[in-house]
Motif scaffolding. Structure first.
Motif, PDB file in Angstrom:
ATOM      1  N   ASP A 288       0.840  -1.209   0.000  1.00 29.58           N
ATOM      2  CA  ASP A 288       0.000   0.000   0.000  1.00 29.58           C
ATOM      3  C   ASP A 288       0.875   1.260   0.000  1.00 29.58           C
ATOM      4  OD1 ASP A 288      -2.449  -1.328  -0.056  1.00 29.58           O
ATOM      5  OD2 ASP A 288      -2.567  -1.459   2.141  1.00 29.58           O
ATOM      6  N   GLU A 289       1.986   1.209   0.766  1.00 35.80           N
ATOM      7  CA  GLU A 289       2.928   2.333   0.758  1.00 35.80           C
ATOM      8  C   GLU A 289       3.516   2.533  -0.639  1.00 35.80           C
ATOM      9  OE1 GLU A 289       5.868   2.707   3.973  1.00 35.80           O
ATOM     10  OE2 GLU A 289       4.888   0.993   4.923  1.00 35.80           O
ATOM     11  N   MET A 290       3.875   1.415  -1.261  1.00 37.67           N
ATOM     12  CA  MET A 290       4.441   1.489  -2.602  1.00 37.67           C
ATOM     13  C   MET A 290       3.451   2.131  -3.575  1.00 37.67           C
ATOM     14  SD  MET A 290       5.689  -1.515  -5.249  1.00 37.67           S
ATOM     15  CE  MET A 290       6.866  -2.301  -4.173  1.00 37.67           C
ATOM     16  N   ILE A 291       2.180   1.719  -3.468  1.00 35.05           N
ATOM     17  CA  ILE A 291       1.136   2.262  -4.349  1.00 35.05           C
ATOM     18  C   ILE A 291       0.997   3.766  -4.163  1.00 35.05           C
ATOM     19  CG2 ILE A 291      -1.375   2.285  -4.690  1.00 35.05           C
ATOM     20  CD1 ILE A 291      -1.217  -0.810  -4.115  1.00 35.05           C
ATOM     21  N   GLN A 292       1.044   4.202  -2.925  1.00 33.75           N
ATOM     22  CA  GLN A 292       0.929   5.640  -2.643  1.00 33.75           C
ATOM     23  C   GLN A 292       2.156   6.394  -3.169  1.00 33.75           C
ATOM     24  OE1 GLN A 292       0.342   6.491   1.510  1.00 33.75           O
ATOM     25  NE2 GLN A 292       0.071   8.682   1.179  1.00 33.75           N
ATOM     26  N   LYS A 293       3.331   5.796  -3.001  1.00 35.66           N
ATOM     27  CA  LYS A 293       4.576   6.450  -3.404  1.00 35.66           C
ATOM     28  C   LYS A 293       4.706   6.545  -4.920  1.00 35.66           C
ATOM     29  CE  LYS A 293       8.882   7.914  -2.514  1.00 35.66           C
ATOM     30  NZ  LYS A 293       9.188   9.138  -1.747  1.00 35.66           N
ATOM     31  N   PHE A 294       4.223   5.534  -5.635  1.00 36.92           N
ATOM     32  CA  PHE A 294       4.401   5.471  -7.087  1.00 36.92           C
ATOM     33  C   PHE A 294       3.049   5.546  -7.814  1.00 36.92           C
ATOM     34  CE2 PHE A 294       8.065   3.440  -5.163  1.00 36.92           C
ATOM     35  CZ  PHE A 294       9.129   3.997  -5.869  1.00 36.92           C
ATOM     36  N   ALA A 295       2.184   6.431  -7.336  1.00 35.54           N
ATOM     37  CA  ALA A 295       0.820   6.532  -7.874  1.00 35.54           C
ATOM     38  C   ALA A 295       0.788   6.889  -9.355  1.00 35.54           C
ATOM     39  CB  ALA A 295       0.029   7.564  -7.069  1.00 35.54           C
ATOM     40  N   ASP A 296       1.857   7.501  -9.863  1.00 38.62           N
ATOM     41  CA  ASP A 296       1.878   7.925 -11.271  1.00 38.62           C
ATOM     42  C   ASP A 296       2.614   6.940 -12.178  1.00 38.62           C
ATOM     43  OD1 ASP A 296       0.524  10.271 -10.623  1.00 38.62           O
ATOM     44  OD2 ASP A 296       2.397  11.306 -10.115  1.00 38.62           O
ATOM     45  N   ASP A 297       2.972   5.792 -11.649  1.00 38.58           N
ATOM     46  CA  ASP A 297       3.731   4.803 -12.435  1.00 38.58           C
ATOM     47  C   ASP A 297       2.889   3.539 -12.622  1.00 38.58           C
ATOM     48  OD1 ASP A 297       5.472   3.034 -13.576  1.00 38.58           O
ATOM     49  OD2 ASP A 297       6.964   3.096 -11.983  1.00 38.58           O
ATOM     50  N   PRO A 298       2.221   3.392 -13.761  1.00 41.33           N
ATOM     51  CA  PRO A 298       1.320   2.241 -13.963  1.00 41.33           C
ATOM     52  C   PRO A 298       2.009   0.890 -13.798  1.00 41.33           C
ATOM     53  CG  PRO A 298       0.997   3.881 -15.687  1.00 41.33           C
ATOM     54  CD  PRO A 298       2.203   4.316 -14.915  1.00 41.33           C
ATOM     55  N   ASN A 299       3.244   0.769 -14.251  1.00 41.44           N
ATOM     56  CA  ASN A 299       3.938  -0.516 -14.155  1.00 41.44           C
ATOM     57  C   ASN A 299       4.171  -0.917 -12.699  1.00 41.44           C
ATOM     58  OD1 ASN A 299       4.261  -1.175 -16.950  1.00 41.44           O
ATOM     59  ND2 ASN A 299       5.781   0.455 -17.089  1.00 41.44           N
TER      60      ASN A 299
ATOM     61  N   LEU B 183      -6.457  -3.878 -10.281  1.00 45.86           N
ATOM     62  CA  LEU B 183      -5.465  -4.383 -11.229  1.00 45.86           C
ATOM     63  C   LEU B 183      -6.036  -4.360 -12.652  1.00 45.86           C
ATOM     64  CD1 LEU B 183      -2.633  -5.705 -11.477  1.00 45.86           C
ATOM     65  CD2 LEU B 183      -3.761  -7.922 -11.205  1.00 45.86           C
ATOM     66  N   ILE B 184      -7.289  -4.815 -12.781  1.00 37.00           N
ATOM     67  CA  ILE B 184      -7.950  -4.808 -14.097  1.00 37.00           C
ATOM     68  C   ILE B 184      -8.062  -3.380 -14.628  1.00 37.00           C
ATOM     69  CG2 ILE B 184     -10.166  -5.193 -15.258  1.00 37.00           C
ATOM     70  CD1 ILE B 184     -10.506  -7.648 -13.384  1.00 37.00           C
ATOM     71  N   GLU B 185      -8.454  -2.475 -13.775  1.00 34.71           N
ATOM     72  CA  GLU B 185      -8.639  -1.075 -14.183  1.00 34.71           C
ATOM     73  C   GLU B 185      -7.349  -0.484 -14.739  1.00 34.71           C
ATOM     74  OE1 GLU B 185      -8.990   3.114 -11.796  1.00 34.71           O
ATOM     75  OE2 GLU B 185     -10.238   1.452 -11.036  1.00 34.71           O
ATOM     76  N   ILE B 186      -6.245  -0.767 -14.069  1.00 34.02           N
ATOM     77  CA  ILE B 186      -4.959  -0.183 -14.487  1.00 34.02           C
ATOM     78  C   ILE B 186      -4.480  -0.812 -15.785  1.00 34.02           C
ATOM     79  CG2 ILE B 186      -2.542   0.129 -13.860  1.00 34.02           C
ATOM     80  CD1 ILE B 186      -3.532   0.041 -10.886  1.00 34.02           C
ATOM     81  N   ILE B 187      -4.521  -2.146 -15.867  1.00 36.10           N
ATOM     82  CA  ILE B 187      -3.994  -2.810 -17.070  1.00 36.10           C
ATOM     83  C   ILE B 187      -4.844  -2.487 -18.289  1.00 36.10           C
ATOM     84  CG2 ILE B 187      -3.456  -5.026 -18.144  1.00 36.10           C
ATOM     85  CD1 ILE B 187      -2.790  -6.141 -15.392  1.00 36.10           C
ATOM     86  N   GLU B 188      -6.177  -2.481 -18.123  1.00 32.91           N
ATOM     87  CA  GLU B 188      -7.042  -2.184 -19.265  1.00 32.91           C
ATOM     88  C   GLU B 188      -6.784  -0.784 -19.825  1.00 32.91           C
ATOM     89  OE1 GLU B 188     -11.009  -4.977 -18.682  1.00 32.91           O
ATOM     90  OE2 GLU B 188     -11.077  -2.887 -18.006  1.00 32.91           O
ATOM     91  N   ALA B 189      -6.362   0.133 -18.964  1.00 34.64           N
ATOM     92  CA  ALA B 189      -6.113   1.515 -19.408  1.00 34.64           C
ATOM     93  C   ALA B 189      -4.743   1.688 -20.072  1.00 34.64           C
ATOM     94  CB  ALA B 189      -6.216   2.459 -18.213  1.00 34.64           C
TER      95      ALA B 189
END
Length: 477
Positions: free
Chosen positions: A372-383, A415-421
């Motif tokens: 969750d920390e990683m997601i918050q830190k790298f919110a602009d990096d889809p990969n 996960l689906i939302e991010i990959i589909e975009a």
């Protein structure tokens, strides 16, 4: 003792008759007056004048005086005696004044005039290797090719001179390591000085040729067993080659059996890596901490040590300290990478693997929080987001192995939302979509939403038309 020394110098410089002085070789005179100039320059002038009075036509002595002044960085005085030597009959056609002038220009960063003076010296004394060597050195960075060519001229008149070693040194200084090695390879290692063996081995080390670098350094360390740089190179190369027994042997030689060894933070860092390799984690941690202590401003070494302290604690199963140290490491980083968070999450996962029940659940949840920390830190990096949510779904499934609570549903949905975009998808991305679609299809079937489930089965078939569970669910088999 100093008084006795100056009395001796006085006797040498003033106490001889003209005949005796004539019998004293130039080297003795130069050595004596050089000591006076270097140790007491403020009061040397009277003695220098006396020597000059008796040697005003002696080019070698005049240049020796100039060189003594140059050694104490008095370029004005050095130039005075170089000019004086040039004015002596034959001085302008003598190599020594030109070499001295070249050296004066060199220390004042006038490479062009220095090169011209060395060229003049070569014209007047083709057999003297010094001006060739100095010309090559001063041009080594600007034009290593010209330096090498000048030394090839020397080889023709002095085939006995170690031209290849000097060429290698020139190319090493120019950071052309491959060319430096090419020249070193031409020389018999048995004929090399310790400094040449160090440079030869270092070129291979910096080129990541650790086996050859170690071979050269080992040869040198046998010949010069108390040489710190040679012992260090065997130690470092052996660590890189994962020959940790040899690494520790030569670490001991560096630290305890080398002459005038200046131990660095990098030495302790490598010591830590060698102990790590032997799985002696307590000694590894001790060495890594010493590396930080000895040079806390060496950022790269400090970060390496901090990371490895955390890893050593993890390897020995001391997860509390591993987490504390890894958090300290993250706090020191100027730019945290996603892999740094993944490593922290892995500590929690390793810890949880050895537990059961609620204790294991707590560690898995802690790992999830790191992602969750990683997601918050790298919110602009889809990969990175795809990586983190995928890891979270794996942990969710460990917490809900029978898929009774559908704990992974929010993370699969995200996960689906991010990959589909994503405009472009890798095979790995598509495989992750298949897994996520399957999970949501199963969730909707359990919740009596068959039409929605079928949408997900069809999405899977658009990626993999042979996917058996989807074909079965849609009655297409």
């Amino acid at each position: 003792m100093k008084t006795i020394k100056y009395l001796f110098l006085g006797a040498l410089l003033f106490g001889y008759s003209a005949t005796a002085m004539a019998q004293t070789d130039n080297k003795s005179i130069i050595d004596a007056i050089s000591i006076v100039i270097k140790e007491n320059p403020a009061n040397a002038e009277a003695q220098v004048k006396e020597v000059v009075k008796k040697n005003k036509k002696n080019i070698e002595v005049l240049c020796g005086i100039g060189r003594a002044y140059l050694d104490i960085e008095d370029t004005q005085k050095a130039r005075q005696y170089a000019d004086m030597a040039m004015k002596v009959r034959g001085g302008a056609q003598h190599a020594l004044p030109h070499i001295l002038l070249g050296d004066i220009y060199a220390v004042t960063d006038d490479g062009g005039n220095a090169s011209m003076e060395y060229e003049q010296a070569i014209i007047f004394d083709k057999m003297n290797p010094e001006p060739y060597r100095k010309y090559a050195q001063i041009n080594s960075k600007v034009s290593p090719e010209a330096s090498a060519a000048k030394l090839e001229e020397l080889r023709k008149v002095r085939p006995d001179y170690p031209v290849d070693v000097i060429n290698a040194t020139i190319y090493m200084r120019a950071n052309n390591l491959a060319k430096a090695v090419e020249y070193y390879d031409k020389v018999n290692k048995a004929d090399m000085e310790s400094s040449d063996l160090v440079n030869y081995s270092l070129c291979e080390f910096l080129s990541s040729n650790f086996e050859k670098s170690r071979e050269i350094a080992s040869f040198g360390a046998e010949k010069f067993p108390r040489h710190p740089a040679l012992n260090r190179l065997v130690f470092f190369n052996s660590t890189n080659l994962k020959d940790f027994d040899t690494a520790l042997t030569y670490a001991d030689r560096l630290f305890n059996r080398s002459d005038s060894a200046k131990i660095t933070s990098t030495d302790y860092l490598y010591y830590g890596h060698a102990y790590n390799g032997k799985q002696d984690y307590d000694k590894a941690i001790e060495m890594f901490r010493k590396s930080i202590e000895i040079n806390p401003d060496a950022k790269s070494d400090v970060l390496d040590a901090m990371s490895n302290i955390a890893n050593a604690y993890r390897e020995k199963g001391d997860y509390n300290n591993a987490i504390t140290e890894h958090r300290n490491y993250l706090g020191k980083l100027e730019k945290v990478k996603n892999t740094d968070y993944a490593a922290l999450a892995q500590i929690y996962l390793d810890w949880g693997a050895g537990l059961t029940g609620s204790e294991q659940t707590a560690k898995l949840e802690d790992a999830n929080k790191v992602y969750d920390e990683m997601i918050q830190k790298f919110a602009d990096d889809p990969n990175t987001l795809v990586f983190a949510y995928n890891k979270k779904t794996q942990i969710d499934n460990m917490l809900d192995p029978n898929v009774e609570k559908f704990l992974a549903l929010p993370d699969y949905t995200k996960l689906i939302e991010i990959i589909e975009a994503m405009p472009e998808k890798s095979n790995t991305d598509r495989n992750r979509l298949v897994t996520a679609y399957h999970y949501l299809a199963h969730y909707n079937l359990v919740n009596k939403n068959e039409s929605v489930a079928n949408e997900y089965w069809n999405k899977i078939l658009s990626i993999d038309p042979t996917y058996a569970p989807a074909l079965d669910a849609l009655g297409r088999k």
